[in-house]
Design an enzyme around this catalytic site. Sequence first.
Site, PDB file in Angstrom:
ATOM      1  CB  VAL A   1      -0.958   0.064   1.224  1.00  0.00           C
ATOM      2  CG1 VAL A   1      -1.929  -1.113   1.187  1.00  0.00           C
ATOM      3  CG2 VAL A   1      -0.211   0.112   2.537  1.00  0.00           C
ATOM      4  CG  ASP A   2       3.916   1.686   2.678  1.00  0.00           C
ATOM      5  OD1 ASP A   2       2.918   2.240   3.151  1.00  0.00           O
ATOM      6  OD2 ASP A   2       4.638   0.919   3.332  1.00  0.00           O
TER       7      ASP A   2
ATOM      8  CG  MET B   1      -0.940   3.234   7.051  1.00  0.00           C
ATOM      9  SD  MET B   1      -1.163   1.486   6.565  1.00  0.00           S
ATOM     10  CE  MET B   1      -1.481   0.746   8.178  1.00  0.00           C
ATOM     11  N   GLY B   2       2.302   5.810   5.675  1.00  0.00           N
ATOM     12  CA  GLY B   2       3.392   6.321   4.842  1.00  0.00           C
ATOM     13  C   GLY B   2       4.504   6.839   5.730  1.00  0.00           C
TER      14      GLY B   2
ATOM     15  CD  GLU C   1       2.735   5.346   9.197  1.00  0.00           C
ATOM     16  OE1 GLU C   1       2.652   4.950  10.358  1.00  0.00           O
ATOM     17  OE2 GLU C   1       2.706   4.591   8.217  1.00  0.00           O
TER      18      GLU C   1
ATOM     19  CG  LEU D   1     -10.725   0.292   9.577  1.00  0.00           C
ATOM     20  CD1 LEU D   1     -10.026  -0.392  10.718  1.00  0.00           C
ATOM     21  CD2 LEU D   1     -11.636   1.387  10.080  1.00  0.00           C
ATOM     22  CD  GLN D   2      -4.134   3.968   6.095  1.00  0.00           C
ATOM     23  OE1 GLN D   2      -3.723   4.862   5.369  1.00  0.00           O
ATOM     24  NE2 GLN D   2      -4.042   4.029   7.418  1.00  0.00           N
ATOM     25  NE  ARG D   3      -2.028  -3.625   6.678  1.00  0.00           N
ATOM     26  CZ  ARG D   3      -0.945  -3.932   7.353  1.00  0.00           C
ATOM     27  NH1 ARG D   3       0.131  -3.152   7.261  1.00  0.00           N
ATOM     28  NH2 ARG D   3      -0.890  -5.016   8.088  1.00  0.00           N
TER      29      ARG D   3
END
Lengths: 418, 418
Positions: B140-141, B187-188, B244, B296-298
Amino acid sequence: MPSGTLLYAQSGGVTAVINATAAGVIETARARKVKVLAARNGILGALREDLIDTSRESAAAIRALAHTPGGAFGSCRVKLKSLDQDRVRYERLLDVFRAHDVRWFLYNGGNDSADTALKVSQLAAEFGYPLTCVGVPKTVDNDLAVTDCCPGFGSAAKYTAVSVRECALDVAAMADTSTKVFVYEAMGRHAGWLAAAAGLAGQGVDEAPHLILFPERPYDEADFFAKVKATVERVGYCVVVASEGIQTADGRFVADAGGGKDSFGHTQLGGVASFLAGRVKDSLGYKVHWALPDYLQRSARHLASKTDLEQAQAVGRKAVEYALKGMNSVMPVIVRSSDSPYRWKIEPAPLSKVANHEKKMPAGFIRKDGYGITPAARRYLEPLIRGEAPPPYGRDGIPKYVTLKNVAVRKKLTPLET
Amino acid sequence: MPSGTLLYAQSGGVTAVINATAAGVIETARARKVKVLAARNGILGALREDLIDTSRESAAAIRALAHTPGGAFGSCRVKLKSLDQDRVRYERLLDVFRAHDVRWFLYNGGNDSADTALKVSQLAAEFGYPLTCVGVPKTVDNDLAVTDCCPGFGSAAKYTAVSVRECALDVAAMADTSTKVFVYEAMGRHAGWLAAAAGLAGQGVDEAPHLILFPERPYDEADFFAKVKATVERVGYCVVVASEGIQTADGRFVADAGGGKDSFGHTQLGGVASFLAGRVKDSLGYKVHWALPDYLQRSARHLASKTDLEQAQAVGRKAVEYALKGMNSVMPVIVRSSDSPYRWKIEPAPLSKVANHEKKMPAGFIRKDGYGITPAARRYLEPLIRGEAPPPYGRDGIPKYVTLKNVAVRKKLTPLET
């Protein structure tokens, strides 16, 4: 064609489907040739004579309202006090209503709004001003009295159950070498309805969520830790759903324990999930993750429940019907006639029975050990998240949510001194 | 029918569509009559000889994998070191491969996994063991080198853009009397791809998200506060999306400033959003809310991007084709041939070019003021979130996600001493 204007206002925290109620109100009134004004930012718009002319919106825009989350006319967190204490403001409302020939007032909100609508109707009667006040139910907290459930709750409940199911699959995959405990924070300061809805994500004690913490049960850290540890040892990981409002036996909110000021005097914002995650990490040594969906859970129109959407539209339509019939000081409520097959209808209830009451979860909905839901809770909750009602998406991959023009009506009064 | 076994393993953080890649792998191999084993919990399953016989899963179960989030065989966070430092473990892998006649090894992960697959192939060559290693991209990154984008990212990006759009509508409705600033944590840790995707939620500086904080730009609190204040005064509210991994100019992670130990010695788990929200509240006095979607986002398969899903399946299929052709030490990567209309294809890239590299966002994707995305970023990102691919839902209102049987293959070796 009835003479006069219908005023609609949104109040309190908004939901994924409150605009579907608004669409139901406006479409029903349009069909009856009744003019609809909306108060900008709830009762404040009425006090400020800041009114929106909904006739300036196209039929397509109003149809699109039904799939747009948020509060299209603006909402507010303002509670009027008693008629004695807040008389000036109540009288101002009547002045504004008179100036714009408002004969029907529909207030879409929770129990505070029901109370406001009731008091306005009482004052109108006192002054002999012909006004019909109808409360329209709405709240993701599902804590309104009389109605079987509250429009807005079903969609937030569906978001909660689906999100917990999805993140549980993630944790299950990571648990061997990484995250073993996941804490999901659900809205619900006083009643654990949304946390309970998470229980629909799984069946039996080994499926996530493994532990649900309800505000209706005192939080006991030692017992909770023991349960987390036992779950990790048995299942390999543990998914916890915590209501934001859980309290210890002596009545302290657990969320507040995580907040306060740091050593620099900076505010540390509280939060149940981050607090519990930190404590579990310290005490049990597990790697933890936590999620705080906050507004996401009440605005996720993309994951709305079809049942909830239909009920939200229905209360809007019925509110107009009741109002035009002169049924004063009532609220259209949802009456469940059967769990399976799920059957419901809308009936009027007196606002006095709704105002200022708060419905907690029945004790029979919480499992004996305090950490899960019962079959009775499942029978109640499951129909409410049933069915999908996705919004249309644009070619850009984002739902096509509408922004109304919200054209202001020309003011007729001098501004309120506030 | 090629002779031998194909071993598939999942690695690192899972995504909404990594199982769609797995389904692509298994279905393609089945069509070629190739036996597929899966390692339980990534490379650990291979080391432990804990292998899953995927032939025990029905065709329907494998089809359902394509719409199930998480990692169906389990993943892991384990990075093997160099061939010298971790020789025992690499040799153990070859022992397990030999024992189960593994001739093709597909490792589905990020740059660490590409590195592991590359080293395994080098060791096999050294021992003269016939093995074809293929890396399969996932993260996801979106930070893998060579490939235009990474399977998993598009769905997380769509979740981010849609969620930010939805909560922004909520904040807009509440801002007059309540929440004025909302902070969403994406995220990140090192690259701001997901935060950038939030930019797709709106157009222009007055539409949310109003401010995006990228790890690629130093965080300057005074400048940020000034921007928040100006936005609230101009728009009425301000939606902030924070990666993040944002850092101050001296290289400190902002998230860490919110963490540490409290006065009781309890761990305060950090978090960019809660920290920024607290600082904004203290310094500007606005009511704030914040969200931390975390896993939840991934895992939000319910909101997967169709583009992403198709690419995830395609890299799985191509990985098998490459493997069976004996194309060693490669990864199927996504090559973009056109932005508009969006066109892409899969091509092989050497694992050596992917391993241990990290792709940051191009400087041209971040707006000059540092708080938003450029038209170039939009052109890149928008096709990746395009299209919907919802899972089937059950009558209970929850997606029908599959749980595989994951039947273990009988072990042939003595356990690894660990």
